[in-house]
Write an enzyme that holds these catalytic residues in place. Sequence first.
Site, PDB file in Angstrom:
ATOM      1  N   TYR A  33     -18.252  -7.824 -31.530  1.00  0.00           N
ATOM      2  CA  TYR A  33     -17.546  -8.286 -32.330  1.00  0.00           C
ATOM      3  C   TYR A  33     -16.308  -8.422 -32.277  1.00  0.00           C
ATOM      4  O   TYR A  33     -15.661  -7.560 -31.260  1.00  0.00           O
ATOM      5  CB  TYR A  33     -17.869  -7.700 -33.759  1.00  0.00           C
ATOM      6  CG  TYR A  33     -17.306  -6.265 -33.884  1.00  0.00           C
ATOM      7  CD1 TYR A  33     -16.103  -5.839 -34.608  1.00  0.00           C
ATOM      8  CD2 TYR A  33     -17.845  -5.030 -33.031  1.00  0.00           C
ATOM      9  CE1 TYR A  33     -15.489  -4.780 -34.903  1.00  0.00           C
ATOM     10  CE2 TYR A  33     -17.111  -3.900 -33.240  1.00  0.00           C
ATOM     11  CZ  TYR A  33     -16.081  -3.812 -34.225  1.00  0.00           C
ATOM     12  OH  TYR A  33     -15.602  -2.687 -34.389  1.00  0.00           O
ATOM     13  N   ARG A  52     -11.131 -10.746 -25.151  1.00  0.00           N
ATOM     14  CA  ARG A  52     -11.532  -9.500 -25.112  1.00  0.00           C
ATOM     15  C   ARG A  52     -13.108  -9.541 -25.379  1.00  0.00           C
ATOM     16  O   ARG A  52     -14.078  -9.141 -24.947  1.00  0.00           O
ATOM     17  CB  ARG A  52     -10.980  -8.693 -26.077  1.00  0.00           C
ATOM     18  CG  ARG A  52     -11.560  -7.239 -26.207  1.00  0.00           C
ATOM     19  CD  ARG A  52     -10.925  -6.308 -26.993  1.00  0.00           C
ATOM     20  NE  ARG A  52     -10.986  -6.489 -28.242  1.00  0.00           N
ATOM     21  CZ  ARG A  52     -10.252  -5.808 -29.472  1.00  0.00           C
ATOM     22  NH1 ARG A  52      -9.582  -4.715 -29.049  1.00  0.00           N
ATOM     23  NH2 ARG A  52     -10.351  -6.435 -30.542  1.00  0.00           N
ATOM     24  N   ARG A 100     -39.553  -7.343 -30.515  1.00  0.00           N
ATOM     25  CA  ARG A 100     -39.035  -6.222 -30.405  1.00  0.00           C
ATOM     26  C   ARG A 100     -39.519  -5.410 -28.932  1.00  0.00           C
ATOM     27  O   ARG A 100     -40.421  -4.741 -28.940  1.00  0.00           O
ATOM     28  CB  ARG A 100     -38.947  -5.104 -31.281  1.00  0.00           C
ATOM     29  CG  ARG A 100     -38.196  -3.544 -31.116  1.00  0.00           C
ATOM     30  CD  ARG A 100     -38.440  -2.765 -32.368  1.00  0.00           C
ATOM     31  NE  ARG A 100     -37.435  -1.734 -32.136  1.00  0.00           N
ATOM     32  CZ  ARG A 100     -37.758  -0.759 -31.389  1.00  0.00           C
ATOM     33  NH1 ARG A 100     -38.906  -0.683 -30.665  1.00  0.00           N
ATOM     34  NH2 ARG A 100     -36.858   0.370 -31.311  1.00  0.00           N
ATOM     35  N   GLU A 180      -9.133   8.104 -29.442  1.00  0.00           N
ATOM     36  CA  GLU A 180      -8.871   7.282 -30.165  1.00  0.00           C
ATOM     37  C   GLU A 180      -9.234   7.293 -31.617  1.00  0.00           C
ATOM     38  O   GLU A 180      -9.962   8.216 -32.090  1.00  0.00           O
ATOM     39  CB  GLU A 180      -8.957   5.905 -29.896  1.00  0.00           C
ATOM     40  CG  GLU A 180     -10.489   5.498 -29.593  1.00  0.00           C
ATOM     41  CD  GLU A 180     -11.011   3.950 -28.942  1.00  0.00           C
ATOM     42  OE1 GLU A 180     -10.074   3.247 -28.811  1.00  0.00           O
ATOM     43  OE2 GLU A 180     -11.992   4.256 -28.355  1.00  0.00           O
ATOM     44  N   LEU A 204     -10.970   1.823 -26.369  1.00  0.00           N
ATOM     45  CA  LEU A 204     -11.171   0.222 -26.445  1.00  0.00           C
ATOM     46  C   LEU A 204      -9.756  -0.431 -26.449  1.00  0.00           C
ATOM     47  O   LEU A 204      -8.558   0.266 -26.860  1.00  0.00           O
ATOM     48  CB  LEU A 204     -11.612  -0.066 -27.777  1.00  0.00           C
ATOM     49  CG  LEU A 204     -11.643  -1.628 -28.092  1.00  0.00           C
ATOM     50  CD1 LEU A 204     -12.633  -2.517 -27.192  1.00  0.00           C
ATOM     51  CD2 LEU A 204     -11.953  -1.942 -29.699  1.00  0.00           C
TER      52      LEU A 204
END
Length: 281
Positions: A33, A52, A100, A180, A204
């Site tokens: 995302y 990114r 699945r 972070e 990140l």
Amino acid sequence: MVRTVYVNGEYLPETEGKISIFDRGFLFADGVYEVSAVINGRLVDYTAHMERLGRSLNELRMAWPCSREQLDQMHAELIKRNGLTEGIIYMQVTRGAADRTFNFPKGDVKPTLIAFTQAMSLVSNPNAVTGIKVVTTPDLRWARRDIKTVMLLAPALGKQEAYEKGAQEAWMVEHGFVTEGTSSNAYIVKDGKVITRHLSNEILAGCTRRALMWLAKEEGVEIVERKFTVEEALAADEAFLTSASQFVMPIVEIDGHRIGGGQPGPVVRKLRELFLKEASA
């Protein structure tokens, strides 16, 4: 007001946005995302976010859901349809819907792409005036934190712990060093120098971080990229975080210890001012 959302090529009322129960993002957190800020109806650091996104997709061997041009058009259309002047756009790509199984699905499985807006005050955030409180918590995440995946249970637990302790953010700690925040990059200031962890698969690479590093260099603010301990943070002159939705946010308390006299310091105030000036230009 009912927002307009985007689901796999369609603009729909938020009440009608649906995906399959077999979507791998739902079943396996097999997705990535991005969150892009919007100021004055314009996207902030958008190119960095798309770069990114491409890296995250590549690291997970996941296909782009559409062309870059179509992604650009989608963001612009969501801003227009929702009359968004200030806030964020959240977009998510998953490997798609399939029966699945843990291994990647075979055949022509189309990635799932969704996006929506959230209106919020970014520039005049009152927390920027008072500063925020942070608590430290063990870093329980997997080893590839450099990929912006939707696997956010550990950060969600950390954020909840912070809220329950009267703080707004949690700094995750591994082997005594701050990695972070649960949804931000972490910084301290000592003797005028900004200290933040170097980029690796342990954190990140924040888009706001990237922009701030450039602005700081232009203004002669020294940034040292290295690990720092919780003890160093408690003894810092200032502390702050960066993220797409909070920009540059001062921290005035860590684990109940006041930082810099309990009010935002001169370095972080300067950096926030520089970022807002650039973002609003």
